[in-house]
Design a protein around this motif. Structure first.
Motif, PDB file in Angstrom:
ATOM      1  N   LEU A   1       0.821  -1.208   0.000  1.00 41.62           N
ATOM      2  CA  LEU A   1       0.000   0.000   0.000  1.00 41.62           C
ATOM      3  C   LEU A   1       0.855   1.259   0.000  1.00 41.62           C
ATOM      4  O   LEU A   1       0.621   2.185  -0.794  1.00 41.62           O
ATOM      5  CB  LEU A   1      -0.916  -0.007   1.229  1.00 41.62           C
ATOM      6  CG  LEU A   1      -1.654   1.298   1.546  1.00 41.62           C
ATOM      7  CD1 LEU A   1      -2.777   1.528   0.531  1.00 41.62           C
ATOM      8  CD2 LEU A   1      -2.204   1.273   2.978  1.00 41.62           C
ATOM      9  N   THR A   2       1.836   1.314   0.887  1.00 44.88           N
ATOM     10  CA  THR A   2       2.588   2.557   1.066  1.00 44.88           C
ATOM     11  C   THR A   2       3.661   2.753   0.004  1.00 44.88           C
ATOM     12  O   THR A   2       3.887   3.872  -0.456  1.00 44.88           O
ATOM     13  CB  THR A   2       3.228   2.602   2.462  1.00 44.88           C
ATOM     14  OG1 THR A   2       4.123   1.487   2.616  1.00 44.88           O
ATOM     15  CG2 THR A   2       2.173   2.572   3.550  1.00 44.88           C
ATOM     16  N   TRP A   3       4.337   1.691  -0.397  1.00 40.17           N
ATOM     17  CA  TRP A   3       5.559   1.838  -1.202  1.00 40.17           C
ATOM     18  C   TRP A   3       5.647   0.866  -2.374  1.00 40.17           C
ATOM     19  O   TRP A   3       5.955   1.237  -3.499  1.00 40.17           O
ATOM     20  CB  TRP A   3       6.765   1.642  -0.290  1.00 40.17           C
ATOM     21  CG  TRP A   3       8.109   1.846  -0.905  1.00 40.17           C
ATOM     22  CD1 TRP A   3       9.008   0.884  -1.274  1.00 40.17           C
ATOM     23  CD2 TRP A   3       8.737   3.100  -1.223  1.00 40.17           C
ATOM     24  NE1 TRP A   3      10.147   1.449  -1.785  1.00 40.17           N
ATOM     25  CE2 TRP A   3      10.012   2.812  -1.763  1.00 40.17           C
ATOM     26  CE3 TRP A   3       8.358   4.423  -1.081  1.00 40.17           C
ATOM     27  CZ2 TRP A   3      10.892   3.804  -2.167  1.00 40.17           C
ATOM     28  CZ3 TRP A   3       9.243   5.413  -1.487  1.00 40.17           C
ATOM     29  CH2 TRP A   3      10.486   5.105  -2.020  1.00 40.17           C
ATOM     30  N   GLY A   4       5.361  -0.415  -2.115  1.00 38.97           N
ATOM     31  CA  GLY A   4       5.651  -1.457  -3.087  1.00 38.97           C
ATOM     32  C   GLY A   4       4.862  -1.354  -4.369  1.00 38.97           C
ATOM     33  O   GLY A   4       5.396  -1.607  -5.462  1.00 38.97           O
ATOM     34  N   ASN A   5       3.584  -1.006  -4.294  1.00 39.91           N
ATOM     35  CA  ASN A   5       2.775  -0.964  -5.510  1.00 39.91           C
ATOM     36  C   ASN A   5       3.217   0.139  -6.463  1.00 39.91           C
ATOM     37  O   ASN A   5       3.252  -0.062  -7.684  1.00 39.91           O
ATOM     38  CB  ASN A   5       1.296  -0.782  -5.150  1.00 39.91           C
ATOM     39  CG  ASN A   5       0.681  -2.040  -4.561  1.00 39.91           C
ATOM     40  OD1 ASN A   5       1.139  -3.148  -4.823  1.00 39.91           O
ATOM     41  ND2 ASN A   5      -0.351  -1.875  -3.746  1.00 39.91           N
ATOM     42  N   VAL A   6       3.564   1.300  -5.943  1.00 41.43           N
ATOM     43  CA  VAL A   6       4.047   2.383  -6.808  1.00 41.43           C
ATOM     44  C   VAL A   6       5.376   2.001  -7.440  1.00 41.43           C
ATOM     45  O   VAL A   6       5.610   2.250  -8.638  1.00 41.43           O
ATOM     46  CB  VAL A   6       4.165   3.702  -6.018  1.00 41.43           C
ATOM     47  CG1 VAL A   6       4.930   4.758  -6.821  1.00 41.43           C
ATOM     48  CG2 VAL A   6       2.792   4.227  -5.644  1.00 41.43           C
ATOM     49  N   GLN A   7       6.261   1.386  -6.677  1.00 38.42           N
ATOM     50  CA  GLN A   7       7.538   0.939  -7.236  1.00 38.42           C
ATOM     51  C   GLN A   7       7.322  -0.063  -8.366  1.00 38.42           C
ATOM     52  O   GLN A   7       7.974   0.011  -9.411  1.00 38.42           O
ATOM     53  CB  GLN A   7       8.401   0.318  -6.142  1.00 38.42           C
ATOM     54  CG  GLN A   7       9.137   1.317  -5.276  1.00 38.42           C
ATOM     55  CD  GLN A   7      10.279   1.977  -6.028  1.00 38.42           C
ATOM     56  OE1 GLN A   7      11.235   1.333  -6.438  1.00 38.42           O
ATOM     57  NE2 GLN A   7      10.167   3.288  -6.223  1.00 38.42           N
ATOM     58  N   ARG A   8       6.391  -0.999  -8.177  1.00 40.19           N
ATOM     59  CA  ARG A   8       6.104  -1.983  -9.230  1.00 40.19           C
ATOM     60  C   ARG A   8       5.596  -1.307 -10.496  1.00 40.19           C
ATOM     61  O   ARG A   8       6.043  -1.628 -11.603  1.00 40.19           O
ATOM     62  CB  ARG A   8       5.075  -2.997  -8.740  1.00 40.19           C
ATOM     63  CG  ARG A   8       4.565  -3.908  -9.862  1.00 40.19           C
ATOM     64  CD  ARG A   8       3.427  -4.787  -9.419  1.00 40.19           C
ATOM     65  NE  ARG A   8       2.311  -4.070  -8.826  1.00 40.19           N
ATOM     66  CZ  ARG A   8       1.350  -3.461  -9.525  1.00 40.19           C
ATOM     67  NH1 ARG A   8       1.385  -3.453 -10.848  1.00 40.19           N
ATOM     68  NH2 ARG A   8       0.351  -2.844  -8.903  1.00 40.19           N
ATOM     69  N   VAL A   9       4.674  -0.369 -10.336  1.00 40.67           N
ATOM     70  CA  VAL A   9       4.119   0.307 -11.502  1.00 40.67           C
ATOM     71  C   VAL A   9       5.204   1.080 -12.245  1.00 40.67           C
ATOM     72  O   VAL A   9       5.287   1.025 -13.484  1.00 40.67           O
ATOM     73  CB  VAL A   9       2.978   1.247 -11.061  1.00 40.67           C
ATOM     74  CG1 VAL A   9       2.593   2.197 -12.187  1.00 40.67           C
ATOM     75  CG2 VAL A   9       1.763   0.435 -10.622  1.00 40.67           C
ATOM     76  N   LEU A  10       6.068   1.782 -11.534  1.00 40.12           N
ATOM     77  CA  LEU A  10       7.148   2.528 -12.194  1.00 40.12           C
ATOM     78  C   LEU A  10       8.118   1.591 -12.898  1.00 40.12           C
ATOM     79  O   LEU A  10       8.532   1.861 -14.035  1.00 40.12           O
ATOM     80  CB  LEU A  10       7.893   3.376 -11.158  1.00 40.12           C
ATOM     81  CG  LEU A  10       7.156   4.588 -10.598  1.00 40.12           C
ATOM     82  CD1 LEU A  10       7.952   5.201  -9.450  1.00 40.12           C
ATOM     83  CD2 LEU A  10       6.879   5.627 -11.675  1.00 40.12           C
ATOM     84  N   ARG A  11       8.502   0.494 -12.230  1.00 42.88           N
ATOM     85  CA  ARG A  11       9.428  -0.457 -12.867  1.00 42.88           C
ATOM     86  C   ARG A  11       8.823  -1.061 -14.128  1.00 42.88           C
ATOM     87  O   ARG A  11       9.501  -1.205 -15.150  1.00 42.88           O
ATOM     88  CB  ARG A  11       9.801  -1.574 -11.882  1.00 42.88           C
ATOM     89  CG  ARG A  11      10.817  -1.182 -10.825  1.00 42.88           C
ATOM     90  CD  ARG A  11      11.406  -2.415 -10.158  1.00 42.88           C
ATOM     91  NE  ARG A  11      10.381  -3.238  -9.536  1.00 42.88           N
ATOM     92  CZ  ARG A  11       9.983  -3.112  -8.271  1.00 42.88           C
ATOM     93  NH1 ARG A  11      10.525  -2.180  -7.506  1.00 42.88           N
ATOM     94  NH2 ARG A  11       9.047  -3.894  -7.774  1.00 42.88           N
ATOM     95  N   THR A  12       7.540  -1.426 -14.057  1.00 36.54           N
ATOM     96  CA  THR A  12       6.881  -2.019 -15.218  1.00 36.54           C
ATOM     97  C   THR A  12       6.823  -1.033 -16.376  1.00 36.54           C
ATOM     98  O   THR A  12       7.079  -1.388 -17.535  1.00 36.54           O
ATOM     99  CB  THR A  12       5.464  -2.476 -14.845  1.00 36.54           C
ATOM    100  OG1 THR A  12       5.528  -3.403 -13.763  1.00 36.54           O
ATOM    101  CG2 THR A  12       4.776  -3.142 -16.025  1.00 36.54           C
TER     102      THR A  12
END
Length: 375
Positions: A340-351
Motif C-alpha cells: 500500500l505505502t511503497w511497493g505498488n508504486v515501485q512496481r508500476v514505475l518499474r513495469t
C-alpha cells in the motif's frame, strides 16, 4: 552533486539495489517479519516502524500551484502557508511524492500548454532550492536512490491532457522534461464517449514513452478502453470506492476489479468529500479497494495543497502514521501495508520503465494528429 544526479539515467541496464535506510536510521524492516513490530505493541508504534522501512509514495500533491502565488517560502525549515513541507513529509514518513501539474477550472484552453510549462519550470526551481530535502526522480531506481540518500523523491505529474494541445510531439517534449503521469480527461479525444482513434494513439505513445495514464475523473468508457489498451499499468491518482461514497471520481466495483486484474493502481485520496470526515472512513475505502482490486491494486493519495478539505487527524502529510495505525488495528498484514505505502508504486514505475525500453526498440514515435478523421 545535485546536477550530476539530474543527469543520471538509471533506466539503462542498472540493477536496483534493495531499499535501505539513510545513514544513521534504524535498519530496514522487512514486511512479514516481527521486525515490523510486535503484534502486541501499540498500533501507532508499529505504524512508525513499518513506515521507516516502507515509506509512503503519495500519488497526488497540488504543491506547485499552491506555491505559485507565495512571494516567499522555505519548505526545508517549514512553511505554514501550505499543507506540505519537508519537516511534515519526514514526520509522516513520505518517501516519494507525485507533484501535480493540474490547472484550475476556468483557465482558458489556449493557456493550458504555457501554464503547464510554467508549473514544470517552478517544480524544477523548487527542488533545486531544497536539495537537502527533495530530489527529482523519473524512474523506480531514482526513487530508491533518493530514499537511500535521505531525500524525498519528487516525480512530475499528473498533468492535464489539455497540456498536449492535441499534439503527440508535445507529449514527447513533456516526457523529456520529466512528466511521468497524464490525466485523460477534458479533451475531445478522451470524453464521455470514450477514446477516439487519436485518443487510442495517445495511449499507445504514452506506453512507448513510459508516461502513466491517470484515469481519475475519466468516463467509464475512457477508463475501460485505456485499461484494455495500455501496455503499462494505469493509475487512478484520486479515486476511492463508489460503493461507499457516490462521488463522480470514485470507481465502481467492476472498474476496480478490472484495474486490479490489469496491474493498475487505485490511489485513495485523503479528502473528506471523496472518502469521509474521519480516519476510519478512509480506512473503510482502503479495505474495500483492497478486497475488490487486490492488495496490489491499492495506494495512497494525500491530495494536499489542492484546496480540498481533509479528514480529521489527516490535515497534512504528517498524519500518515495515524492512518496506517488504523489499518494495523484492522488486522492488515505487514506485507499488504508495505504494498500500500511503497511497493505498488515501485512496481508500476518499474513495469512502465521496462515496457517503454522494449517498445522504443520496435516502435517509432507516432506521427498521428488529432485533426485527421477517424474513418
Amino acid at each position: 552533486m545535485a546536477d550530476l544526479q539530474d543527469e543520471l539515467d538509471t533506466s539503462a541496464g542498472i540493477v536496483e539495489l534493495p531499499v535501505t535506510e539513510p545513514f544513521g536510521a534504524p535498519p530496514l524492516l522487512r514486511a512479514g517479519t516481527e521486525a515490523a513490530g510486535d503484534p502486541a505493541a501499540d498500533p501507532l508504534e508499529r505504524a512508525h516502524a513499518l513506515l521507516r522501512a516502507h515509506p509512503v509514495a503519495d500519488g497526488h500533491s497540488g504543491l506547485p500551484w499552491a506555491l505559485r502565488h507565495l512571494p516567499w517560502y522555505d519548505l526545508q525549515l517549514g512553511e505554514s502557508a501550505v499543507d506540505t513541507d519537508v519537516p511534515r513529509l519526514r514526520e509522516g514518513h513520505v518517501g516519494a511524492l507525485f507533484w501535480s501539474l493540474h490547472l484550475p477550472e476556468g483557465l482558458a484552453a489556449d493557456r493550458a500548454v504555457g501554464a503547464t510549462l510554467e508549473q514544470l519550470d517552478l517544480v524544477r526551481s523548487v527542488i533545486g532550492a531544497h536539495p537537502e530535502g527533495l530530489r527529482p526522480a523519473r524512474t523506480a531506481g531514482q526513487v530508491i536512490d533518493a530514499r537511500n540518500c535521505g531525500r524525498v523523491a519528487v516525480l512530475i505529474g499528473p498533468a492535464t491532457a489539455a497540456a498536449l494541445d492535441d499534439s503527440l510531439a508535445l507529449l514527447r517534449v513533456l516526457h523529456r522534461l520529466g512528466l511521468r503521469v497524464l490525466t485523460l480527461t477534458g479533451t475531445s479525444w478522451a470524453s464521455e464517449a470514450g477514446l477516439t482513434r487519436f485518443g487510442e494513439e495517445v495511449v499507445r505513445e504514452m506506453s512507448r514513452l513510459g508516461v502513466l495514464a491517470d484515469l481519475s475523473g475519466a468516463s467509464e468508457a475512457t477508463a475501460a478502453r485505456t485499461i484494455a489498451l495500455s501496455r503499462t499499468p494505469v493509475l487512478c491518482t484520486r479515486s476511492a470506492a463508489r460503493a461507499l461514497r457516490p462521488h463522480p471520481a470514485n470507481l465502481p466495483d467492476d472498474l476496480l476489479a478490472a484495474l486490479g486484474a490489469a496491474g493498475g493502481l487505485c490511489m485513495v485520496p485523503l479528502t473528506a468529500e471523496q472518502t469521509g470526515p474521519t480516519v476510519r472512513d478512509v480506512a473503510d475505502h482502503l479495505d474495500h479497494v483492497r478486497a475488490v482490486a487486490g492488495p496490489g491494486g491499492v495506494g495512497l493519495s494525500g491530495t494536499y495543497d489542492t484546496g480540498a478539505a481533509h479528514p480529521q487527524d489527516l490535515a497534512d502529510p504528517s498524519g500518515y502514521p495515524r492512518l496506517i495505525a488504523e489499518l494495523v488495528r484492522r488486522g492488515w498484514p505487514d506485507t499488504d501495508l508495505a504494498l500500500l505505502t511503497w511497493g505498488n508504486v515501485q512496481r508500476v514505475l518499474r513495469t512502465a520503465d521496462f515496457t517503454a525500453r522494449a517498445a522504443q526498440q520496435r516502435r517509432e514515435p507516432s506521427p498521428a494528429r488529432a485533426a485527421e478523421p477517424d474513418g
